[in-house]
Design a protein around this motif. Sequence first.
Motif, PDB file in Angstrom:
ATOM      1  N   LEU A 117     -18.330 113.524 -60.070  1.00 34.10           N
ATOM      2  CA  LEU A 117     -19.377 112.522 -59.965  1.00 34.10           C
ATOM      3  C   LEU A 117     -20.699 113.069 -60.484  1.00 34.10           C
ATOM      4  CD1 LEU A 117     -18.682 110.814 -56.538  1.00 34.10           C
ATOM      5  CD2 LEU A 117     -18.373 109.876 -58.814  1.00 34.10           C
ATOM      6  N   GLU A 118     -20.968 114.311 -60.152  1.00 31.56           N
ATOM      7  CA  GLU A 118     -22.204 114.937 -60.621  1.00 31.56           C
ATOM      8  C   GLU A 118     -22.220 115.000 -62.148  1.00 31.56           C
ATOM      9  OE1 GLU A 118     -24.212 119.251 -60.132  1.00 31.56           O
ATOM     10  OE2 GLU A 118     -23.501 118.332 -58.267  1.00 31.56           O
ATOM     11  N   GLN A 119     -21.081 115.373 -62.744  1.00 27.38           N
ATOM     12  CA  GLN A 119     -20.984 115.428 -64.199  1.00 27.38           C
ATOM     13  C   GLN A 119     -21.168 114.045 -64.809  1.00 27.38           C
ATOM     14  OE1 GLN A 119     -17.171 117.329 -64.817  1.00 27.38           O
ATOM     15  NE2 GLN A 119     -18.179 119.205 -65.515  1.00 27.38           N
ATOM     16  N   HIS A 120     -20.524 113.031 -64.219  1.00 27.37           N
ATOM     17  CA  HIS A 120     -20.654 111.665 -64.728  1.00 27.37           C
ATOM     18  C   HIS A 120     -22.102 111.199 -64.640  1.00 27.37           C
ATOM     19  CE1 HIS A 120     -16.565 110.598 -65.695  1.00 27.37           C
ATOM     20  NE2 HIS A 120     -16.153 111.082 -64.546  1.00 27.37           N
ATOM     21  N   GLU A 121     -22.755 111.500 -63.514  1.00 29.35           N
ATOM     22  CA  GLU A 121     -24.149 111.083 -63.345  1.00 29.35           C
ATOM     23  C   GLU A 121     -25.044 111.778 -64.361  1.00 29.35           C
ATOM     24  OE1 GLU A 121     -25.700 109.676 -60.025  1.00 29.35           O
ATOM     25  OE2 GLU A 121     -23.802 108.683 -59.679  1.00 29.35           O
ATOM     26  N   LYS A 122     -24.810 113.080 -64.606  1.00 32.50           N
ATOM     27  CA  LYS A 122     -25.608 113.808 -65.596  1.00 32.50           C
ATOM     28  C   LYS A 122     -25.400 113.225 -66.986  1.00 32.50           C
ATOM     29  CE  LYS A 122     -26.023 118.292 -63.328  1.00 32.50           C
ATOM     30  NZ  LYS A 122     -25.596 119.697 -63.314  1.00 32.50           N
ATOM     31  N   LYS A 123     -24.140 112.941 -67.329  1.00 28.20           N
ATOM     32  CA  LYS A 123     -23.849 112.356 -68.640  1.00 28.20           C
ATOM     33  C   LYS A 123     -24.499 110.982 -68.765  1.00 28.20           C
ATOM     34  CE  LYS A 123     -19.579 114.733 -69.791  1.00 28.20           C
ATOM     35  NZ  LYS A 123     -18.145 114.631 -69.969  1.00 28.20           N
ATOM     36  N   ASP A 124     -24.422 110.175 -67.712  1.00 28.09           N
ATOM     37  CA  ASP A 124     -25.068 108.860 -67.731  1.00 28.09           C
ATOM     38  C   ASP A 124     -26.562 108.996 -67.982  1.00 28.09           C
ATOM     39  OD1 ASP A 124     -22.820 107.381 -67.348  1.00 28.09           O
ATOM     40  OD2 ASP A 124     -23.149 107.008 -65.215  1.00 28.09           O
ATOM     41  N   GLN A 125     -27.169 109.964 -67.302  1.00 29.19           N
ATOM     42  CA  GLN A 125     -28.603 110.172 -67.449  1.00 29.19           C
ATOM     43  C   GLN A 125     -28.938 110.617 -68.881  1.00 29.19           C
ATOM     44  OE1 GLN A 125     -30.324 113.198 -64.899  1.00 29.19           O
ATOM     45  NE2 GLN A 125     -32.126 111.920 -64.598  1.00 29.19           N
ATOM     46  N   LEU A 126     -28.116 111.512 -69.442  1.00 28.99           N
ATOM     47  CA  LEU A 126     -28.343 111.962 -70.816  1.00 28.99           C
ATOM     48  C   LEU A 126     -28.173 110.817 -71.808  1.00 28.99           C
ATOM     49  CD1 LEU A 126     -26.677 115.508 -70.830  1.00 28.99           C
ATOM     50  CD2 LEU A 126     -29.117 114.966 -70.945  1.00 28.99           C
ATOM     51  N   PHE A 127     -27.151 109.975 -71.601  1.00 28.36           N
ATOM     52  CA  PHE A 127     -26.960 108.817 -72.486  1.00 28.36           C
ATOM     53  C   PHE A 127     -28.155 107.868 -72.385  1.00 28.36           C
ATOM     54  CE2 PHE A 127     -22.214 109.619 -72.439  1.00 28.36           C
ATOM     55  CZ  PHE A 127     -22.165 109.963 -73.772  1.00 28.36           C
ATOM     56  N   GLN A 128     -28.674 107.693 -71.171  1.00 29.06           N
ATOM     57  CA  GLN A 128     -29.841 106.836 -70.976  1.00 29.06           C
ATOM     58  C   GLN A 128     -31.037 107.404 -71.733  1.00 29.06           C
ATOM     59  OE1 GLN A 128     -29.942 103.873 -69.405  1.00 29.06           O
ATOM     60  NE2 GLN A 128     -32.056 103.646 -70.000  1.00 29.06           N
ATOM     61  N   HIS A 129     -31.238 108.727 -71.630  1.00 25.23           N
ATOM     62  CA  HIS A 129     -32.328 109.386 -72.363  1.00 25.23           C
ATOM     63  C   HIS A 129     -32.140 109.210 -73.874  1.00 25.23           C
ATOM     64  CE1 HIS A 129     -34.305 111.065 -68.938  1.00 25.23           C
ATOM     65  NE2 HIS A 129     -33.353 111.920 -68.643  1.00 25.23           N
ATOM     66  N   MET A 130     -30.891 109.316 -74.327  1.00 27.95           N
ATOM     67  CA  MET A 130     -30.627 109.173 -75.756  1.00 27.95           C
ATOM     68  C   MET A 130     -30.927 107.746 -76.215  1.00 27.95           C
ATOM     69  SD  MET A 130     -29.946 110.477 -78.636  1.00 27.95           S
ATOM     70  CE  MET A 130     -29.372 112.116 -78.254  1.00 27.95           C
ATOM     71  N   GLU A 131     -30.536 106.756 -75.419  1.00 28.74           N
ATOM     72  CA  GLU A 131     -30.831 105.367 -75.769  1.00 28.74           C
ATOM     73  C   GLU A 131     -32.339 105.150 -75.872  1.00 28.74           C
ATOM     74  OE1 GLU A 131     -28.932 102.381 -73.328  1.00 28.74           O
ATOM     75  OE2 GLU A 131     -27.078 103.542 -73.304  1.00 28.74           O
ATOM     76  N   GLU A 132     -33.079 105.681 -74.893  1.00 28.92           N
ATOM     77  CA  GLU A 132     -34.535 105.540 -74.905  1.00 28.92           C
ATOM     78  C   GLU A 132     -35.127 106.258 -76.115  1.00 28.92           C
ATOM     79  OE1 GLU A 132     -35.768 107.064 -71.113  1.00 28.92           O
ATOM     80  OE2 GLU A 132     -34.794 105.431 -70.027  1.00 28.92           O
ATOM     81  N   SER A 133     -34.620 107.441 -76.409  1.00 29.17           N
ATOM     82  CA  SER A 133     -35.116 108.218 -77.549  1.00 29.17           C
ATOM     83  C   SER A 133     -34.862 107.473 -78.854  1.00 29.17           C
ATOM     84  CB  SER A 133     -34.462 109.596 -77.597  1.00 29.17           C
ATOM     85  OG  SER A 133     -34.762 110.330 -76.435  1.00 29.17           O
TER      86      SER A 133
END
Length: 190
Positions: A117-133
């Motif tokens: 779950l921690e890995q999934h949450e981190k990946k979700d957060q990184l994907f969100q950052h990438m979308e914003e970027s």
Amino acid sequence: MSKKIKGSALSDNEIILGILHDSKLTLNQLYKSFFPMVLQLVLNNNGNEDDAKDIFQESVIVLYEKVKAGKFELSSKLKTFIYSVCRRLWLKKLNHKSRNTLNIRDFEDFIPIDEDLEQHEKKDQLFQHMEESLSQLGQPCRTIIEDYYIQNRSMQEISDKFGYTNADNAKTQKYKCLQRLKKIFFSKTK
């Protein structure tokens, strides 16, 4: 990265509302968004694709019944809820399959929920950052990056699309765009 950035992805609240209104589109989105995670969980823990489909279907039924009964309160990400339900259902099924030979605790080491779950949450957060970027990158850089990395277009296709004299010029532009994207992305993740 997924094939589409934003666009058709529904938020957790939109999925819950869709379930309340019996939307088939919502159920399709739920399947596309969360089944791969469940498939990986089951395949990595002595199961097959049919097992994963069964477990996922049961978790959707649990979610559906809770939402329809008005007993569902979203206190975490929907992805976390689905994963937790599937994990419990899969552990039960493994226990049932091997009741005479193994203890359910034997499988708990194979399914580290907190870590996953921690890995999934981190990946979700990184994907969100990438979308914003990407959204801050501007044109034509955003389209060049999306065409190359998401749409898998060749440098020649990109060159033709943007009117560059050759693929090498397009490649140089892509490199510059990628450097700008990295700068924006890493400024967000600090």
